[in-house]
Design an enzyme around this catalytic site. Sequence first.
Site, short mmCIF file in Angstrom:
data_model
loop_
_atom_site.label_atom_id
_atom_site.label_comp_id
_atom_site.label_asym_id
_atom_site.label_seq_id
_atom_site.Cartn_x
_atom_site.Cartn_y
_atom_site.Cartn_z
N TYR A 1 45.44 34.68 41.60
CA TYR A 1 45.13 34.07 40.30
C TYR A 1 43.85 34.70 39.77
O TYR A 1 43.10 35.35 40.50
CB TYR A 1 44.98 32.56 40.42
N CYS A 2 43.63 34.50 38.44
CA CYS A 2 42.36 34.94 37.86
C CYS A 2 41.90 33.95 36.82
O CYS A 2 41.83 32.76 37.13
CB CYS A 2 42.45 36.37 37.34
N ARG A 3 41.59 34.40 35.60
CA ARG A 3 40.89 33.49 34.68
C ARG A 3 41.80 32.45 34.04
O ARG A 3 41.41 31.30 33.87
CB ARG A 3 40.21 34.29 33.57
N MET B 1 42.23 29.87 36.53
CA MET B 1 41.14 28.93 36.76
C MET B 1 40.93 27.98 35.59
O MET B 1 40.67 26.80 35.80
CB MET B 1 39.85 29.73 36.99
N CYS C 1 45.15 36.26 31.44
CA CYS C 1 44.25 37.17 32.13
C CYS C 1 45.07 38.23 32.86
O CYS C 1 46.03 37.93 33.56
CB CYS C 1 43.40 36.37 33.11
#
Lengths: 232, 232
Positions: free
Chosen positions: A179-181, A209, A185
């Site tokens: 996962y990221c932002r 996130m 993303c």
Amino acid sequence: MAGNITAGAKARLYDAFATSGKALASGKRLELLDLLAQGERTVDALAKAAGLNLTTASAHLQTLKQAGFVATRREGVRIHYRLAGDDVAHLFALLRKVAETHQAAVPAARDAYLGDDGATEVTHDELRARVAAGDVVVLDVRPAEEYRAGHIPGAISVPIDELADRIGELPEETEIVVYCRGEYCVLAYDAVRLLTAHGRRAIRLNDGMLEWRLSDLPVEPGEPTSTVPAAG
Amino acid sequence: MAGNITAGAKARLYDAFATSGKALASGKRLELLDLLAQGERTVDALAKAAGLNLTTASAHLQTLKQAGFVATRREGVRIHYRLAGDDVAHLFALLRKVAETHQAAVPAARDAYLGDDGATEVTHDELRARVAAGDVVVLDVRPAEEYRAGHIPGAISVPIDELADRIGELPEETEIVVYCRGEYCVLAYDAVRLLTAHGRRAIRLNDGMLEWRLSDLPVEPGEPTSTVPAAG
DNA sequence: GACATCCTCCATAAATCCATGGAATAGTGT
DNA sequence: ACACTATTCCATGGATTTATGGAGGATGTC
């Protein structure tokens, strides 16, 4: 025109609302909000991350500040900007969702930017269940700074820039959830492409996130650990 | 600048989001959204209600349409605009709430516009309880057209323009709960001032139809009835 | 105090937006 | 076909916004 000096009280009220609307009216400002949703940052860091001239970034941040979307904190010679509240993050997320739902150009631009990684997506609930079962490794590919400000409990941090070099730290058999932002993303997409190219089994979290935090799911601050938790 | 032709895919995606942001960047467009949140309207009606030149109103509506916020329906020679979905109304409501929370100028402008009516406010829950108890009369002071498109069940309609003339239709002893479009709508404030000046006991709903509808509370369409329901 | 760093404020040119009046288009009625 | 209505399209002038370089303020270091 917007902001007629002699306008009536009604126009003044709506123009005040529009001041906040204007803050959402530039792609670069939305990029800044996206970054700020991950944690506070200095002007210089924001400018670099968004690919902006320092002066330009500062001006955009002033616009956001006028709208009340960001607050500042001075630390010595640096000024740290942060979102003024979770409601601002909610507004930002809702704008993107509404735009994607109702504006035809968005899905196209989204696909052009993110590309296809051939990966399965997992929802928040599925991820929590599989983490509880010890079934997966959760990988956060955002910059270390953002991981430090808050990450999914149990996630390990390998910033996307270091991933190619550090791929050996990741388990070979266990499935990796990246996962990221947030939903738009690109980092997690790039990471999945890199991992699968190296024979790892990698899938993606639904979003990132931002949405995790706004769903009131648990968030953990703190330094990255250098060791990968024993999998399975 | 916003919309660099040679920009990368990321900039194109964020500029697409910004297209929706721009739709929120003008006080006049927000006024139009406020009106549309009450139900569909023709261009001409919107222009008059918002105090805009027809051509200007049409241009603003095109901007809203590009953002995907509104949809149109042709009926003979007229074109009816409506919100493209409840998510747009949610976005609009959230923008106002965030602006009020974080932007100092908003509460001041709000008070200057709405003024003080000395009235108590009731919440949705309180109103529903008191309606169930037959304790109050609910008065909708929006234009008849908006009442017709949807109102609080059991409410009677007396548009603010007719209220002075029709005040005799209202009960003398029963408390009157007035509402209009939403939290920043002046009509209910004006109505309460008028009613209390005539010796009626009038209070105000917390907010208005917009928030009521977005809370998924029951909404009733249909013609105004000319008779006031027997009170108590 | 002299100096460096980080950021904001100011001035400027190019691009964009807003309001408006007049022309063009789509649909209605005769 | 013709007149008429509702709306959109187009052209224009004036105001606003964006990006940028340079000046100015605040803070910290030597």
